[in-house]
Design a protein around this motif. Structure first.
Motif, PDB file in Angstrom:
ATOM      1  N   ALA A 389     -29.665 -34.559  22.727  1.00 12.69           N
ATOM      2  CA  ALA A 389     -28.688 -35.319  23.702  1.00 12.69           C
ATOM      3  C   ALA A 389     -27.786 -34.231  24.548  1.00 12.69           C
ATOM      4  O   ALA A 389     -28.125 -33.050  23.937  1.00 12.69           O
ATOM      5  CB  ALA A 389     -27.628 -36.133  22.961  1.00 12.69           C
ATOM      6  N   PRO A 390     -27.488 -34.326  25.559  1.00 10.55           N
ATOM      7  CA  PRO A 390     -26.999 -33.391  26.531  1.00 10.55           C
ATOM      8  C   PRO A 390     -25.419 -33.122  26.141  1.00 10.55           C
ATOM      9  O   PRO A 390     -24.936 -32.165  26.850  1.00 10.55           O
ATOM     10  CB  PRO A 390     -27.081 -33.941  27.966  1.00 10.55           C
ATOM     11  CG  PRO A 390     -27.022 -35.485  27.909  1.00 10.55           C
ATOM     12  CD  PRO A 390     -27.701 -35.663  26.592  1.00 10.55           C
ATOM     13  N   CYS A 391     -24.758 -33.939  25.389  1.00 12.78           N
ATOM     14  CA  CYS A 391     -23.355 -33.609  25.058  1.00 12.78           C
ATOM     15  C   CYS A 391     -23.111 -34.214  23.777  1.00 12.78           C
ATOM     16  O   CYS A 391     -23.082 -35.389  23.725  1.00 12.78           O
ATOM     17  CB  CYS A 391     -22.394 -34.063  26.143  1.00 12.78           C
ATOM     18  SG  CYS A 391     -20.910 -33.573  25.943  1.00 12.78           S
ATOM     19  N   TYR A 392     -22.551 -33.683  22.769  1.00 13.82           N
ATOM     20  CA  TYR A 392     -22.154 -34.016  21.512  1.00 13.82           C
ATOM     21  C   TYR A 392     -21.310 -33.124  20.692  1.00 13.82           C
ATOM     22  O   TYR A 392     -21.166 -31.990  21.435  1.00 13.82           O
ATOM     23  CB  TYR A 392     -23.289 -34.504  20.843  1.00 13.82           C
ATOM     24  CG  TYR A 392     -24.454 -33.450  20.335  1.00 13.82           C
ATOM     25  CD1 TYR A 392     -24.581 -32.651  19.309  1.00 13.82           C
ATOM     26  CD2 TYR A 392     -25.529 -33.301  21.112  1.00 13.82           C
ATOM     27  CE1 TYR A 392     -25.358 -31.786  19.131  1.00 13.82           C
ATOM     28  CE2 TYR A 392     -26.319 -32.525  21.076  1.00 13.82           C
ATOM     29  CZ  TYR A 392     -26.628 -31.546  19.869  1.00 13.82           C
ATOM     30  OH  TYR A 392     -27.244 -30.702  19.937  1.00 13.82           O
ATOM     31  N   MET A 393     -20.732 -33.457  19.785  1.00 12.13           N
ATOM     32  CA  MET A 393     -19.955 -32.560  18.868  1.00 12.13           C
ATOM     33  C   MET A 393     -21.002 -32.048  17.552  1.00 12.13           C
ATOM     34  O   MET A 393     -21.402 -32.891  16.914  1.00 12.13           O
ATOM     35  CB  MET A 393     -18.610 -33.423  18.271  1.00 12.13           C
ATOM     36  CG  MET A 393     -17.950 -32.136  17.224  1.00 12.13           C
ATOM     37  SD  MET A 393     -17.240 -30.827  18.181  1.00 12.13           S
ATOM     38  CE  MET A 393     -16.195 -31.705  19.603  1.00 12.13           C
ATOM     39  N   GLY A 394     -21.259 -30.699  17.821  1.00  6.82           N
ATOM     40  CA  GLY A 394     -21.910 -30.226  16.805  1.00  6.82           C
ATOM     41  C   GLY A 394     -21.365 -29.574  15.676  1.00  6.82           C
ATOM     42  O   GLY A 394     -20.099 -29.705  15.714  1.00  6.82           O
ATOM     43  N   MET A 395     -21.868 -29.195  14.474  1.00  6.07           N
ATOM     44  CA  MET A 395     -21.271 -28.510  13.521  1.00  6.07           C
ATOM     45  C   MET A 395     -21.889 -27.599  12.681  1.00  6.07           C
ATOM     46  O   MET A 395     -23.321 -28.023  12.302  1.00  6.07           O
ATOM     47  CB  MET A 395     -20.566 -29.640  12.500  1.00  6.07           C
ATOM     48  CG  MET A 395     -19.555 -28.944  11.552  1.00  6.07           C
ATOM     49  SD  MET A 395     -18.764 -30.205  10.602  1.00  6.07           S
ATOM     50  CE  MET A 395     -17.508 -29.295   9.677  1.00  6.07           C
ATOM     51  N   TYR A 396     -21.694 -26.416  12.533  1.00  4.50           N
ATOM     52  CA  TYR A 396     -22.504 -25.447  11.783  1.00  4.50           C
ATOM     53  C   TYR A 396     -21.766 -24.715  10.802  1.00  4.50           C
ATOM     54  O   TYR A 396     -20.673 -24.365  11.118  1.00  4.50           O
ATOM     55  CB  TYR A 396     -23.310 -24.540  12.618  1.00  4.50           C
ATOM     56  CG  TYR A 396     -24.242 -25.132  13.856  1.00  4.50           C
ATOM     57  CD1 TYR A 396     -25.423 -25.357  13.259  1.00  4.50           C
ATOM     58  CD2 TYR A 396     -23.978 -25.555  15.083  1.00  4.50           C
ATOM     59  CE1 TYR A 396     -26.362 -25.793  14.203  1.00  4.50           C
ATOM     60  CE2 TYR A 396     -24.800 -26.062  15.695  1.00  4.50           C
ATOM     61  CZ  TYR A 396     -26.226 -26.275  15.337  1.00  4.50           C
ATOM     62  OH  TYR A 396     -27.150 -26.725  16.112  1.00  4.50           O
ATOM     63  N   GLY A 397     -22.378 -24.517   9.526  1.00  2.00           N
ATOM     64  CA  GLY A 397     -21.614 -23.861   8.713  1.00  2.00           C
ATOM     65  C   GLY A 397     -21.910 -22.252   8.868  1.00  2.00           C
ATOM     66  O   GLY A 397     -22.971 -21.785   9.677  1.00  2.00           O
ATOM     67  N   MET A 398     -21.216 -21.144   8.286  1.00  4.25           N
ATOM     68  CA  MET A 398     -21.738 -19.908   8.416  1.00  4.25           C
ATOM     69  C   MET A 398     -23.059 -19.747   7.901  1.00  4.25           C
ATOM     70  O   MET A 398     -23.348 -20.343   6.951  1.00  4.25           O
ATOM     71  CB  MET A 398     -20.461 -19.333   7.280  1.00  4.25           C
ATOM     72  CG  MET A 398     -20.624 -17.587   7.734  1.00  4.25           C
ATOM     73  SD  MET A 398     -19.138 -16.805   6.868  1.00  4.25           S
ATOM     74  CE  MET A 398     -19.864 -15.188   7.026  1.00  4.25           C
ATOM     75  N   ARG A 399     -23.506 -18.615   8.505  1.00  7.45           N
ATOM     76  CA  ARG A 399     -25.064 -18.339   8.086  1.00  7.45           C
ATOM     77  C   ARG A 399     -24.850 -17.136   7.463  1.00  7.45           C
ATOM     78  O   ARG A 399     -24.192 -16.289   7.641  1.00  7.45           O
ATOM     79  CB  ARG A 399     -25.917 -18.456   9.421  1.00  7.45           C
ATOM     80  CG  ARG A 399     -26.098 -19.866   9.941  1.00  7.45           C
ATOM     81  CD  ARG A 399     -26.217 -20.782   9.006  1.00  7.45           C
ATOM     82  NE  ARG A 399     -27.042 -21.964   9.297  1.00  7.45           N
ATOM     83  CZ  ARG A 399     -26.756 -23.443   9.559  1.00  7.45           C
ATOM     84  NH1 ARG A 399     -25.576 -23.506   9.537  1.00  7.45           N
ATOM     85  NH2 ARG A 399     -27.419 -24.180  10.100  1.00  7.45           N
ATOM     86  N   ILE A 400     -26.106 -16.607   7.123  1.00  2.00           N
ATOM     87  CA  ILE A 400     -26.406 -15.353   6.336  1.00  2.00           C
ATOM     88  C   ILE A 400     -26.576 -14.271   7.296  1.00  2.00           C
ATOM     89  O   ILE A 400     -25.916 -13.202   7.037  1.00  2.00           O
ATOM     90  CB  ILE A 400     -27.566 -15.684   5.363  1.00  2.00           C
ATOM     91  CG1 ILE A 400     -27.377 -16.503   4.241  1.00  2.00           C
ATOM     92  CG2 ILE A 400     -28.296 -14.045   4.956  1.00  2.00           C
ATOM     93  CD1 ILE A 400     -28.779 -16.573   3.292  1.00  2.00           C
ATOM     94  N   SER A 401     -27.213 -14.671   8.172  1.00  2.00           N
ATOM     95  CA  SER A 401     -27.583 -13.541   9.291  1.00  2.00           C
ATOM     96  C   SER A 401     -26.822 -14.021  10.747  1.00  2.00           C
ATOM     97  O   SER A 401     -27.443 -15.043  11.296  1.00  2.00           O
ATOM     98  CB  SER A 401     -28.839 -13.082   9.630  1.00  2.00           C
ATOM     99  OG  SER A 401     -28.859 -12.211  10.676  1.00  2.00           O
ATOM    100  N   GLY A 402     -25.695 -13.252  11.290  1.00  2.00           N
ATOM    101  CA  GLY A 402     -25.363 -13.834  12.545  1.00  2.00           C
ATOM    102  C   GLY A 402     -26.290 -13.536  13.656  1.00  2.00           C
ATOM    103  O   GLY A 402     -26.320 -14.351  14.526  1.00  2.00           O
TER     104      GLY A 402
END
Length: 502
Positions: A389-402
């Motif tokens: 989709a072209p616009c939505y609310m995403g969410m990501y947890g912190m990752r091991i390697s930036g």
């Protein structure tokens, strides 16, 4: 030693398949109850070996060789884990026909080959200095070769386990709870030579309602709350017999603007959105104050190569935001659906995502950007909206390697670039250097450039970096809250003499 460790959480575990699990952190740590990975990271994000006893790279860091221990055995048949099992697991996860959500998340793996019984070689498509950290992910959990390579047997992984980890599966009720019992022949020991796991049994139990979760801890029905709801932080701190932990972390929500479509193709519009967001109001309203303002790049100060970007996070400036919209040809703002036929989506799980979306919607309306939120299930989000989709609310947890995280998301050829279609030559060059370089100074400079480009020109409005919190009964020992929430190893946690299940 001994006892039954009972973990409460308000999110579900739908599958225990290390190959086909989604991005739910509850599933990532649940999988590690039963399976071994090549490496692990501790709560300070320091690397140490699990199945692997040693690892090394060639000079260009695009070929990595791991030596695995010879005393790890699979629960279901007692056979020794070999390098062939490791190779089969990674080749399966990266097979496009299999469709594993883990494909691409552990770097650009080309081929994996067992050189002998205990040596496995990874040929990467590009240099990657963080590769030993990436294989600590749950998708790197080693599955027997005969199961990993058999499409029909892989289906069994959703509800059965075939691992060599610290616990054997006792029972699994999808969406409700999962229980494991200590594996007698597990190879793991601590620094003093004591065998792990310390506990006899572990249960992860889903209690969806926050106050019920806290009451279960207060009453001694559970021993730990993994990732407590932020609105329960106050009651947890006041609870008798309970210890809390809080560390700066890097989970984010991101308002995603696909730059390949109008109106997000105009950098001025994207900047207007960033200027219109009241970040502190979102931190207070969504996180109960447990976070800090973000600078519209995915990396928080908890990452190794975080760099402060001048002028970021931006101060809220509605007048400047309105002027930018006018300069872009939208003096009265716009409605996403009426003017561009764009629907804005937000999953309701976890609740921080939807709460952030509601506040951002209200804040953007102050500069004339309007839309309705179509609330969807997490499964629909993953299957139909994420990267589509072209616009939505995403969410990501912190990752091991930036560096690897930013490459995956924002490099023009990154595996998740379909989320925004962002393309910037300066960013691509910087992030490629950061991923490949073995020089910390060169990596630091490249990461600073990459973060500046994304913060000022990128496709995300990111209001906050959250804090990671945890809560436990006072008798729980050896448990530390990690900024990476899924680095939760139940075999490393012990119960003191006051535990009711001892």
């Amino acid at each position: 030693m001994g006892g039954h460790l009972r973990v409460g959480q308000n999110r579900t575990v739908s599958t225990i398949s290390p190959i086909m699990m989604g991005s739910k952190f509850t599933e990532r740590w649940a999988v590690k109850l039963f399976y071994s990975t090549l490496t692990r990271l501790d709560h300070q994000l320091q690397l140490y070996g699990d199945l692997a006893t040693d690892w090394s790279a060639n000079e260009s860091a695009d070929v990595w060789t791991f030596t695995i221990r010879d005393d790890a055995t699979f629960h279901h048949n007692g056979e020794t884990v070999t390098a062939s099992d490791v190779a089969a697991t990674f080749n399966t996860v990266y097979d496009s026909e299999v469709g594993s959500p883990g494909s691409g998340t552990m770097g650009d793996i080309g081929t994996v080959e067992a050189k002998d019984e205990t040596t496995v070689e990874f040929q990467l498509d590009g240099a990657n200095s963080d590769f030993p950290k990436l294989v600590a992910k749950g998708w790197g959990a080693v599955v027997p070769e005969e199961i990993a390579t058999d499409s029909s047997r892989r289906q069994e992984l959703g509800s059965k386990e075939f691992g060599s980890g610290p616990f054997e599966l006792e029972s699994f009720e999808a969406g409700n709870q999962v229980t494991g019992v200590a594996y007698d022949d597990y190879y793991g020991t601590d620094d003093e030579g004591t065998s792990r796991p310390y506990v006899d049994r572990v249960t992860a139990r889903t209690i969806p309602e926050g106050s019920s979760l806290v009451n279960a801890l207060k009453n001694g029905d559970i021993d730990i709350i993994w990732e407590p709801p932020v609105d329960q932080w106050g009651p947890l701190q006041e609870a008798s017999g309970v210890t809390t932990g809080r560390v700066p972390a890097g989970n984010i929500v991101n308002f995603i603007m696909d730059v390949s479509v109008e109106p997000w193709s105009d950098e001025r519009v994207r900047e207007a959105v960033k200027l219109a967001i009241d970040r502190q109001a979102i931190i207070e309203g969504v996180l109960s104050g447990l976070g800090e303002e973000a600078q519209d790049a995915p990396l928080s100060p908890s990452y190794e190569y975080f760099a402060e970007v001048e002028g970021r996070p931006p101060e809220r400036d509605l007048e400047k935001a309105r002027q930018l919209l006018a300069d872009a040809g939208y003096p009265d703002g716009f409605d996403l659906e009426d003017d561009f036929d764009i629907t804005f989506f937000s999953a309701a799980d976890p609740p921080e995502r939807l709460r952030s979306a509601v506040l951002i919607k209200d804040q953007l309306s102050e500069i004339g950007i309007t839309f309705e939120i179509e609330q969807i299930s997490y499964d629909r989000y993953i299957n139909d909206v994420w990267t589509k989709a072209p616009c939505y609310m995403g969410m990501y947890g912190m990752r091991i390697s930036g560096a690897n995280f930013m490459k995956l998301l924002l490099h023009s050829e990154g595996g998740w670039n379909g989320e925004s279609h962002f393309s910037n030559e300066e960013f691509d060059e910087a992030i490629t250097t950061a991923v490949q370089s073995t020089s910390s100074e060169e990596t630091s400079q490249a990461m600073a450039t990459a973060q500046e480009v994304v913060a000022k020109q990128g496709p995300y409005a990111i209001p906050y970096y959250d804090d990671q919190i945890g809560a436990m009964r006072e008798y729980v020992q050896r448990y530390n809250v990690s900024p990476l929430s899924y680095l939760f190893y139940a075999d490393e946690i012990a119960l003191g003499s006051g535990a009711p299940t001892r």
